[in-house]
Structures are given as structure tokens and as C-alpha cells.
Design a protein around this motif. Structure first.
Motif, PDB file in Angstrom:
ATOM      1  N   VAL A  64     -11.698   5.350  -7.238  1.00 44.02           N
ATOM      2  CA  VAL A  64     -10.277   5.049  -7.067  1.00 44.02           C
ATOM      3  C   VAL A  64      -9.715   5.993  -6.014  1.00 44.02           C
ATOM      4  CG1 VAL A  64      -8.018   4.968  -8.175  1.00 44.02           C
ATOM      5  CG2 VAL A  64     -10.056   4.261  -9.449  1.00 44.02           C
ATOM      6  N   GLY A  65      -9.192   5.419  -4.948  1.00 40.04           N
ATOM      7  CA  GLY A  65      -8.599   6.228  -3.888  1.00 40.04           C
ATOM      8  C   GLY A  65      -7.144   6.501  -4.190  1.00 40.04           C
ATOM      9  N   ALA A  66      -6.863   7.728  -4.626  1.00 39.90           N
ATOM     10  CA  ALA A  66      -5.484   8.166  -4.861  1.00 39.90           C
ATOM     11  C   ALA A  66      -5.234   9.379  -3.968  1.00 39.90           C
ATOM     12  CB  ALA A  66      -5.281   8.518  -6.330  1.00 39.90           C
ATOM     13  N   ASP A  67      -5.757   9.298  -2.742  1.00 34.88           N
ATOM     14  CA  ASP A  67      -5.810  10.466  -1.869  1.00 34.88           C
ATOM     15  C   ASP A  67      -4.842  10.395  -0.703  1.00 34.88           C
ATOM     16  OD1 ASP A  67      -7.405   8.338  -1.006  1.00 34.88           O
ATOM     17  OD2 ASP A  67      -8.830   9.613   0.053  1.00 34.88           O
ATOM     18  N   GLY A  68      -3.684   9.762  -0.933  1.00 35.15           N
ATOM     19  CA  GLY A  68      -2.591   9.893   0.009  1.00 35.15           C
ATOM     20  C   GLY A  68      -2.563   8.872   1.124  1.00 35.15           C
ATOM     21  N   ALA A  69      -1.557   9.027   1.981  1.00 37.58           N
ATOM     22  CA  ALA A  69      -1.250   8.029   3.003  1.00 37.58           C
ATOM     23  C   ALA A  69      -2.380   7.852   4.013  1.00 37.58           C
ATOM     24  CB  ALA A  69       0.036   8.422   3.730  1.00 37.58           C
ATOM     25  N   ARG A  70      -3.162   8.901   4.251  1.00 38.13           N
ATOM     26  CA  ARG A  70      -4.294   8.816   5.191  1.00 38.13           C
ATOM     27  C   ARG A  70      -5.597   8.878   4.396  1.00 38.13           C
ATOM     28  NH1 ARG A  70      -0.848  12.611   8.213  1.00 38.13           N
ATOM     29  NH2 ARG A  70       0.097  11.533   9.985  1.00 38.13           N
ATOM     30  N   SER A  71      -5.822   7.887   3.588  1.00 40.53           N
ATOM     31  CA  SER A  71      -6.890   7.892   2.589  1.00 40.53           C
ATOM     32  C   SER A  71      -8.290   7.842   3.215  1.00 40.53           C
ATOM     33  CB  SER A  71      -6.713   6.693   1.653  1.00 40.53           C
ATOM     34  OG  SER A  71      -7.836   6.530   0.809  1.00 40.53           O
ATOM     35  N   ARG A  72      -9.121   8.820   2.847  1.00 43.43           N
ATOM     36  CA  ARG A  72     -10.523   8.807   3.242  1.00 43.43           C
ATOM     37  C   ARG A  72     -11.297   7.768   2.438  1.00 43.43           C
ATOM     38  NH1 ARG A  72     -13.650  14.409   4.381  1.00 43.43           N
ATOM     39  NH2 ARG A  72     -12.979  14.677   6.540  1.00 43.43           N
ATOM     40  N   LEU A 188      -7.606   1.135  -4.380  1.00 46.87           N
ATOM     41  CA  LEU A 188      -6.640   2.139  -3.940  1.00 46.87           C
ATOM     42  C   LEU A 188      -5.387   2.072  -4.797  1.00 46.87           C
ATOM     43  CD1 LEU A 188      -6.790   1.444  -0.083  1.00 46.87           C
ATOM     44  CD2 LEU A 188      -8.188   3.066  -1.389  1.00 46.87           C
ATOM     45  N   VAL A 189      -4.730   3.220  -5.002  1.00 48.19           N
ATOM     46  CA  VAL A 189      -3.453   3.282  -5.701  1.00 48.19           C
ATOM     47  C   VAL A 189      -2.504   4.197  -4.940  1.00 48.19           C
ATOM     48  CG1 VAL A 189      -4.464   2.845  -7.986  1.00 48.19           C
ATOM     49  CG2 VAL A 189      -4.197   5.195  -7.175  1.00 48.19           C
ATOM     50  N   GLY A 190      -1.218   4.140  -5.308  1.00 51.34           N
ATOM     51  CA  GLY A 190      -0.229   5.055  -4.756  1.00 51.34           C
ATOM     52  C   GLY A 190      -0.070   4.946  -3.251  1.00 51.34           C
ATOM     53  N   ASP A 191       0.154   6.078  -2.599  1.00 57.70           N
ATOM     54  CA  ASP A 191       0.353   6.086  -1.152  1.00 57.70           C
ATOM     55  C   ASP A 191      -0.855   5.513  -0.419  1.00 57.70           C
ATOM     56  OD1 ASP A 191       2.737   7.296  -1.699  1.00 57.70           O
ATOM     57  OD2 ASP A 191       2.415   9.051  -0.439  1.00 57.70           O
ATOM     58  N   ALA A 192      -2.047   5.720  -0.937  1.00 57.44           N
ATOM     59  CA  ALA A 192      -3.249   5.195  -0.288  1.00 57.44           C
ATOM     60  C   ALA A 192      -3.194   3.679  -0.157  1.00 57.44           C
ATOM     61  CB  ALA A 192      -4.498   5.611  -1.064  1.00 57.44           C
ATOM     62  N   ALA A 193      -2.544   3.017  -1.123  1.00 55.78           N
ATOM     63  CA  ALA A 193      -2.411   1.561  -1.109  1.00 55.78           C
ATOM     64  C   ALA A 193      -1.135   1.106  -0.428  1.00 55.78           C
ATOM     65  CB  ALA A 193      -2.436   1.026  -2.550  1.00 55.78           C
ATOM     66  N   GLY A 194      -0.322   2.046   0.058  1.00 55.72           N
ATOM     67  CA  GLY A 194       0.965   1.692   0.662  1.00 55.72           C
ATOM     68  C   GLY A 194       2.004   1.292  -0.363  1.00 55.72           C
ATOM     69  N   ALA A 195       1.835   1.726  -1.612  1.00 54.57           N
ATOM     70  CA  ALA A 195       2.762   1.346  -2.688  1.00 54.57           C
ATOM     71  C   ALA A 195       4.025   2.193  -2.630  1.00 54.57           C
ATOM     72  CB  ALA A 195       2.079   1.489  -4.044  1.00 54.57           C
ATOM     73  N   VAL A 196       4.774   1.997  -1.553  1.00 52.74           N
ATOM     74  CA  VAL A 196       6.014   2.728  -1.297  1.00 52.74           C
ATOM     75  C   VAL A 196       7.015   1.717  -0.752  1.00 52.74           C
ATOM     76  CG1 VAL A 196       7.086   4.538   0.111  1.00 52.74           C
ATOM     77  CG2 VAL A 196       4.775   4.875  -0.795  1.00 52.74           C
ATOM     78  N   SER A 197       8.276   1.831  -1.155  1.00 50.61           N
ATOM     79  CA  SER A 197       9.282   0.915  -0.625  1.00 50.61           C
ATOM     80  C   SER A 197       9.391   1.078   0.887  1.00 50.61           C
ATOM     81  CB  SER A 197      10.646   1.183  -1.264  1.00 50.61           C
ATOM     82  OG  SER A 197      11.660   0.476  -0.568  1.00 50.61           O
ATOM     83  N   PRO A 198       9.224   0.008   1.677  1.00 49.36           N
ATOM     84  CA  PRO A 198       9.334   0.141   3.128  1.00 49.36           C
ATOM     85  C   PRO A 198      10.708   0.613   3.587  1.00 49.36           C
ATOM     86  CG  PRO A 198       8.347  -1.968   2.527  1.00 49.36           C
ATOM     87  CD  PRO A 198       8.877  -1.358   1.263  1.00 49.36           C
ATOM     88  N   SER A 211      -0.614   1.641 -10.569  1.00 49.22           N
ATOM     89  CA  SER A 211      -1.691   2.331 -11.283  1.00 49.22           C
ATOM     90  C   SER A 211      -1.940   1.711 -12.650  1.00 49.22           C
ATOM     91  CB  SER A 211      -1.351   3.820 -11.419  1.00 49.22           C
ATOM     92  OG  SER A 211      -1.288   4.436 -10.149  1.00 49.22           O
ATOM     93  N   ASP A 212      -0.887   1.260 -13.326  1.00 50.21           N
ATOM     94  CA  ASP A 212      -1.076   0.535 -14.590  1.00 50.21           C
ATOM     95  C   ASP A 212      -1.939  -0.702 -14.370  1.00 50.21           C
ATOM     96  OD1 ASP A 212       0.325   2.229 -16.213  1.00 50.21           O
ATOM     97  OD2 ASP A 212       2.198   1.092 -16.164  1.00 50.21           O
ATOM     98  N   HIS A 213      -1.633  -1.447 -13.314  1.00 49.12           N
ATOM     99  CA  HIS A 213      -2.395  -2.647 -12.982  1.00 49.12           C
ATOM    100  C   HIS A 213      -3.846  -2.290 -12.660  1.00 49.12           C
ATOM    101  CE1 HIS A 213      -3.405  -6.563 -11.627  1.00 49.12           C
ATOM    102  NE2 HIS A 213      -3.196  -6.367 -10.344  1.00 49.12           N
ATOM    103  N   ALA A 214      -4.049  -1.216 -11.884  1.00 49.75           N
ATOM    104  CA  ALA A 214      -5.401  -0.785 -11.525  1.00 49.75           C
ATOM    105  C   ALA A 214      -6.212  -0.423 -12.768  1.00 49.75           C
ATOM    106  CB  ALA A 214      -5.317   0.408 -10.571  1.00 49.75           C
ATOM    107  N   ALA A 215      -5.581   0.286 -13.698  1.00 45.54           N
ATOM    108  CA  ALA A 215      -6.288   0.680 -14.922  1.00 45.54           C
ATOM    109  C   ALA A 215      -6.735  -0.543 -15.715  1.00 45.54           C
ATOM    110  CB  ALA A 215      -5.393   1.575 -15.777  1.00 45.54           C
ATOM    111  N   ASP A 216      -5.888  -1.561 -15.814  1.00 52.60           N
ATOM    112  CA  ASP A 216      -6.258  -2.775 -16.540  1.00 52.60           C
ATOM    113  C   ASP A 216      -7.402  -3.515 -15.853  1.00 52.60           C
ATOM    114  OD1 ASP A 216      -4.429  -2.251 -18.452  1.00 52.60           O
ATOM    115  OD2 ASP A 216      -3.063  -3.904 -17.991  1.00 52.60           O
ATOM    116  N   VAL A 217      -7.344  -3.594 -14.524  1.00 55.09           N
ATOM    117  CA  VAL A 217      -8.401  -4.282 -13.774  1.00 55.09           C
ATOM    118  C   VAL A 217      -9.733  -3.551 -13.949  1.00 55.09           C
ATOM    119  CG1 VAL A 217      -9.197  -4.829 -11.444  1.00 55.09           C
ATOM    120  CG2 VAL A 217      -6.853  -5.346 -12.105  1.00 55.09           C
TER     121      VAL A 217
END
Length: 306
Positions: A64-72, A188-198, A211-217
Motif C-alpha cells: 500500500v503506497g501511503a508515501d505522499g504526493a511524490r510516491s515511490r 495507493l491511498v491518501g496524497d499518493a492517490a491524489g485524494a485531496v480536494s482540487p 483508506s476505508d475503501h482500500a482496507a475493504d478491498v
């Protein structure tokens, strides 16, 4: 221009206690927590980590990539990556005995925060003072803009800034939820997935919802043994709900001079403009409820500007 809501609208994240609470919950569920450790790269299903005791390799069915806007992780899994970024900085400090009611002050000044805004959140306990914008458009750099704003920030009349100040900073993705945020090896979750209001750049509420959705999947994929379940974690399907905010983001990015900002405020002060501003700041559905076989249960609506 003052806008009042009929309800409590903004939740301000006190991040250190949130991190600690999440860590305790993870540990109680059997997670092994390794602090001071970063992800380095992958070869097949072997992932390299760099921690206090040097580098080591681990095997994982999913990452799971939760490593920020510039995700490795996004790079190594050949998933989409953020390419529309703001850069921001914020100071957080205690407000002792504040006399003013809690308020969220937004300052639109392209010479101070090009393409975005400067802000002060005074919740009666802490003040959050920040600036963000497009990195290449700051006249004298983000640091100078932050120093300038701190001296003139609204909503802090009579508040003495203490010597102990928490400072934060970094990139903020505002290109909307990315289309391809999963593959058979992970997601990917969070900033890594772009889950931010534009538009508002609020990320805490979207991050928790995605992240709730990711955990269920992932739970369904592990229980069924079928990696194809990750196909239900589809950013393209959710991205459609961000069309309006993406259009407004493009509009805000074009406000490049104080004269243009003043003209925009003249429009905002009209009945139609005020209604639009209230919808942006006080409207529900900061993040759409995912649909599909692995969707989470519907969550109560939350204000859209967090």
C-alpha cells in the motif's frame, strides 16, 4: 467577505495525537510498526526497506503506497503519479486564552499565495497559519511569503506568538484523484492517490474515506485469494465526481494579479457568488462514496472544504 454556517464546518487535525491513536489501533490489531523506516524499491514481490539498522528485504503479497504526493510506490507499481502540485508551509502554535470566536480566515492574494491562498485557522486552542501556491510563481520563494504573511495574518489580534512553534511543509496534490490507483500487486491511498480536494486542498477527510475503501478491498482480496478484486479500487470511477472542483481549480490558477483577485471578490459579493462560495466551503460530500462489489458502507456526509 464573511460567511457563517448554521453548523460546525471545519475539523482541524491535531496530527501528533491522531498518528499516536492510529499507531495504537494498528498495534492492537497485530501490525508490526517500524518507525524511522522508509521504502526504497521493489524487485518482483521483494521490497527493500531502509531503517535504523540498515537495509533489508521483505516479501509481500500486496503493498500500500501511503508515501505522499511524490510516491515511490506508485512509480514502482507503474500506477499514476501526481503532476499537478502546490507547495505549502504552515506554522502551528498554542493560543492561550483566545478571546475571539473560532474562525477560518482565507486570504486570496496572488502576490502572497499564487494560485491558491493563505490561511489562518484559530480554533480557540491552536492557531494554524499557512501559505501555499505554485512553487514557480512565488516572487521571492515560499519561505519569504510565509515570513511576510505571519507578520500580517488576520484573526490573531492580541495573540502573542510563542517561541515554541510547530512547522510543517511540503507538496500538495491538487490534480484530483488519480485514475489508476491499483494493480494486482497493490494500491495507493491518501496524497499518493491524489485524494485531496482540487479546490480547497483539504486532504484529511478524503484520505480517511479512501483508506476505508482500500482496507475493504484488500480484506476481500486476501480472503478470496483473488488479486482481481483490486480492480474494484478504481480511481477513474471516483474521479468523475471531481469535475466541478477541477474546473474551479483551473479558474483559481488563472488569478495571477491583485487586480484580478479584487475583480473576483466583486463577483463573490453578489448573491450568486455568495451562494457559490457557501456551496464550496459548506457543501457536503468532500469525497464520493465508492460503488461496486467491494464498496464500503455509505458514510455520513461531511463538509466539503476539509
Amino acid at each position: 467577505m464573511t460567511l457563517d454556517s448554521d453548523r460546525d464546518e471545519f475539523r482541524v487535525g491535531d496530527m501528533a495525537p491522531l498518528y499516536e491513536a492510529a499507531a495504537r489501533a494498528a498495534l492492537s490489531a497485530g501490525v508490526r510498526l517500524e518507525l524511522g523506516t522508509r521504502y526504497v524499491g521493489r524487485r518482483g514481490d521483494v521490497y527493500t526497506l531502509d531503517g535504523p539498522h540498515g537495509r533489508r528485504q521483505v516479501r509481500a503479497r500486496y503493498v500500500v503506497g501511503a508515501d505522499g504526493a511524490r510516491s515511490r510506490v506508485a512509480r514502482d507499481l507503474a500506477l499514476d503519479r501526481n503532476d499537478h502540485l502546490l507547495v505549502g508551509a504552515e506554522e502551528v502554535f498554542t493560543v492561550p486564552g483566545a478571546s475571539e470566536p473560532p474562525a477560518f480566515h482565507c486570504v486570496l492574494d496572488p502576490s502572497l499565495a499564487p494560485g491558491y491562498l493563505a490561511w489562518v485557522v484559530n480554533d480557540g486552542r491552536h492557531a494554524h497559519v499557512g501559505v501555499a501556491g505554485y512553487a514557480h510563481r512565488f516572487p521571492h520563494g515560499l519561505r519569504r511569503a510565509m515570513e511576510r504573511f505571519v507578520r500580517t495574518a488576520p484573526g490573531l489580534a492580541g495573540v502573542e506568538r510563542p517561541g515554541d512553534v510547530e512547522r510543517r511543509g511540503g507538496p500538495i496534490p491538487v490534480g484530483g484523484l488519480l485514475r489508476r490507483i491499483s494493480c494486482p500487486r497493490g494500491l495507493l491511498v491518501g496524497d499518493a492517490a491524489g485524494a485531496v480536494s482540487p479546490l480547497t486542498a483539504g486532504g484529511l477527510d478524503p484520505c480517511l474515506r479512501l483508506s476505508d475503501h482500500a482496507a475493504d478491498v484488500l480484506d476481500e482480496a486476501l480472503r478470496s485469494g483473488q488479486a482481481s478484486v483490486l480492480d474494484h479500487y478504481d480511481g477513474a470511477a471516483l474521479r468523475a465526481s471531481f469535475r466541478g472542483r477541477l474546473a474551479l481549480r483551473q479558474g483559481l490558477a488563472q488569478v495571477r494579479t491583485p487586480i484580478a483577485a479584487t475583480a473576483a471578490f466583486a463577483l463573490l459579493r453578489t448573491p450568486v457568488g455568495r451562494a457559490a462560495a457557501r456551496r464550496v466551503l459548506f457543501g457536503d460530500r468532500s469525497f464520493p462514496t465508492p460503488a461496486g462489489p467491494a464498496a464500503v458502507s455509505p458514510l455520513p456526509a461531511r463538509p466539503g472544504a476539509r
